[in-house]
Design a protein around this motif. Structure first.
Motif, PDB file in Angstrom:
ATOM      1  N   ARG A 161     -10.633  21.940 -26.002  1.00 29.05           N
ATOM      2  CA  ARG A 161     -10.493  21.980 -27.462  1.00 29.05           C
ATOM      3  C   ARG A 161      -9.793  23.255 -27.940  1.00 29.05           C
ATOM      4  NH1 ARG A 161     -13.487  18.937 -30.993  1.00 29.05           N
ATOM      5  NH2 ARG A 161     -13.397  19.531 -33.192  1.00 29.05           N
ATOM      6  N   GLU A 162     -10.138  24.401 -27.305  1.00 31.59           N
ATOM      7  CA  GLU A 162      -9.537  25.672 -27.724  1.00 31.59           C
ATOM      8  C   GLU A 162      -8.028  25.658 -27.532  1.00 31.59           C
ATOM      9  OE1 GLU A 162      -9.921  30.502 -26.955  1.00 31.59           O
ATOM     10  OE2 GLU A 162     -10.594  29.100 -25.421  1.00 31.59           O
ATOM     11  N   ALA A 163      -7.578  25.122 -26.394  1.00 35.44           N
ATOM     12  CA  ALA A 163      -6.142  25.066 -26.133  1.00 35.44           C
ATOM     13  C   ALA A 163      -5.439  24.201 -27.176  1.00 35.44           C
ATOM     14  CB  ALA A 163      -5.882  24.519 -24.733  1.00 35.44           C
ATOM     15  N   GLY A 164      -6.119  23.158 -27.633  1.00 38.03           N
ATOM     16  CA  GLY A 164      -5.550  22.309 -28.666  1.00 38.03           C
ATOM     17  C   GLY A 164      -5.369  23.046 -29.979  1.00 38.03           C
ATOM     18  N   GLU A 165      -6.322  23.905 -30.305  1.00 42.37           N
ATOM     19  CA  GLU A 165      -6.218  24.700 -31.527  1.00 42.37           C
ATOM     20  C   GLU A 165      -5.089  25.727 -31.422  1.00 42.37           C
ATOM     21  OE1 GLU A 165     -10.113  26.266 -31.927  1.00 42.37           O
ATOM     22  OE2 GLU A 165     -11.014  24.371 -32.587  1.00 42.37           O
ATOM     23  N   LEU A 166      -4.941  26.322 -30.243  1.00 41.67           N
ATOM     24  CA  LEU A 166      -3.847  27.273 -30.029  1.00 41.67           C
ATOM     25  C   LEU A 166      -2.503  26.555 -30.166  1.00 41.67           C
ATOM     26  CD1 LEU A 166      -5.210  29.191 -26.897  1.00 41.67           C
ATOM     27  CD2 LEU A 166      -5.206  30.005 -29.265  1.00 41.67           C
ATOM     28  N   ALA A 167      -2.438  25.349 -29.624  1.00 40.18           N
ATOM     29  CA  ALA A 167      -1.205  24.572 -29.668  1.00 40.18           C
ATOM     30  C   ALA A 167      -0.772  24.279 -31.099  1.00 40.18           C
ATOM     31  CB  ALA A 167      -1.387  23.259 -28.899  1.00 40.18           C
ATOM     32  N   SER A 168      -1.734  23.962 -31.949  1.00 43.18           N
ATOM     33  CA  SER A 168      -1.389  23.624 -33.329  1.00 43.18           C
ATOM     34  C   SER A 168      -0.782  24.814 -34.064  1.00 43.18           C
ATOM     35  CB  SER A 168      -2.629  23.132 -34.082  1.00 43.18           C
ATOM     36  OG  SER A 168      -3.571  24.176 -34.251  1.00 43.18           O
ATOM     37  N   ARG A 169      -1.152  26.019 -33.660  1.00 46.04           N
ATOM     38  CA  ARG A 169      -0.593  27.216 -34.300  1.00 46.04           C
ATOM     39  C   ARG A 169       0.833  27.497 -33.826  1.00 46.04           C
ATOM     40  NH1 ARG A 169      -4.794  32.082 -33.911  1.00 46.04           N
ATOM     41  NH2 ARG A 169      -3.074  33.119 -35.021  1.00 46.04           N
ATOM     42  N   VAL A 170       1.052  27.424 -32.523  1.00 46.97           N
ATOM     43  CA  VAL A 170       2.392  27.750 -32.021  1.00 46.97           C
ATOM     44  C   VAL A 170       3.389  26.628 -32.336  1.00 46.97           C
ATOM     45  CG1 VAL A 170       1.429  29.193 -30.209  1.00 46.97           C
ATOM     46  CG2 VAL A 170       1.979  26.817 -29.703  1.00 46.97           C
TER      47      VAL A 170
END
Length: 211
Positions: free
Chosen positions: A79-88
């Motif tokens: 889930r955390e990687a998904g949140e990071l992805a949405s920012r970049v």
């Protein structure tokens, strides 16, 4: 089977496209790329280097240097990687760099299969076979709920269903590369099909084109 076969698999979350794509890549001996991991990998690398995820220049530099070996980390599916992805993913430079990455991957000798949300429409509009894998929001939410519960997380179906619908709305209505089937894509609804049935139908579509 053509040695330069290029297959594009698109569809919303939890429709089963990833499971199908992996099996097809093995079956047809094609290079495989899960494009959803690209933005996650950029976010993870930026985080590991303590960079500012809201800095477009830094994030674009990371994206341009990305390698397929960066996609092997298990945590990219969390889930955390998904949140990071949405920012970049908000940075045009990152999107341009990763689009180029995907197109280079698709041009490999021996053929390739890419799965994502805009492969058939944006990344590989000239793909030999395009399949848009879908299922009802209710079925996809049930699959995601069962998957997360099996991993030890306690989740509520109704909440997952709302998240699925919200994501569908965002993906389908975004200004850049919205989620939609290409005009010449084969629609494959997996709502009432098991994995084996989905695989057989996809093979039938691919083999018919090759024949």
């Amino acid at each position: 089977m053509s040695s330069s076969l290029l297959i594009a698999i698109d569809g919303p979350a939890a429709a089963g496209k990833g499971t199908l794509a992996k099996r097809l890549a093995v079956h047809y001996d094609l290079h495989y790329l899960d494009t959803g991991l690209l933005y996650r990998a950029v976010g993870r690398k930026a985080q590991a280097e303590s960079l500012d995820l809201d800095d477009p220049d830094q994030m674009t530099t990371i994206a341009r240097a990305l390698d397929t070996s960066d996609l092997d980390e298990a945590s990219l599916r969390g889930r955390e990687a998904g949140e990071l992805a949405s920012r970049v993913a908000a940075h045009p430079g990152v999107r341009a760099a990763l689009n180029a990455f995907q197109r280079d991957f698709a041009r490999q000798a021996g053929g390739a299969l890419l799965d994502g949300r805009d492969i058939g429409t944006v990344i590989c509009p000239d793909a030999d076979v395009k399949i848009f894998v879908t299922a009802s929001a209710e079925v996809r939410a049930r699959r995601r709920t069962d998957e997360l519960n099996a991993k030890g997380r306690t989740v509520i179906y109704e909440k997952i269903l709302e998240e699925v619908r919200q994501r569908d709305d965002r993906d389908s209505n975004r200004a850049v590369a919205p989620l939609k089937p290409a005009d010449d894509a084969h629609l494959l609804d997996t709502s009432e099909l098991d994995i084996e049935s989905v695989f057989r139908e996809a093979c039938r579509l691919i083999d018919a084109r090759e024949a």
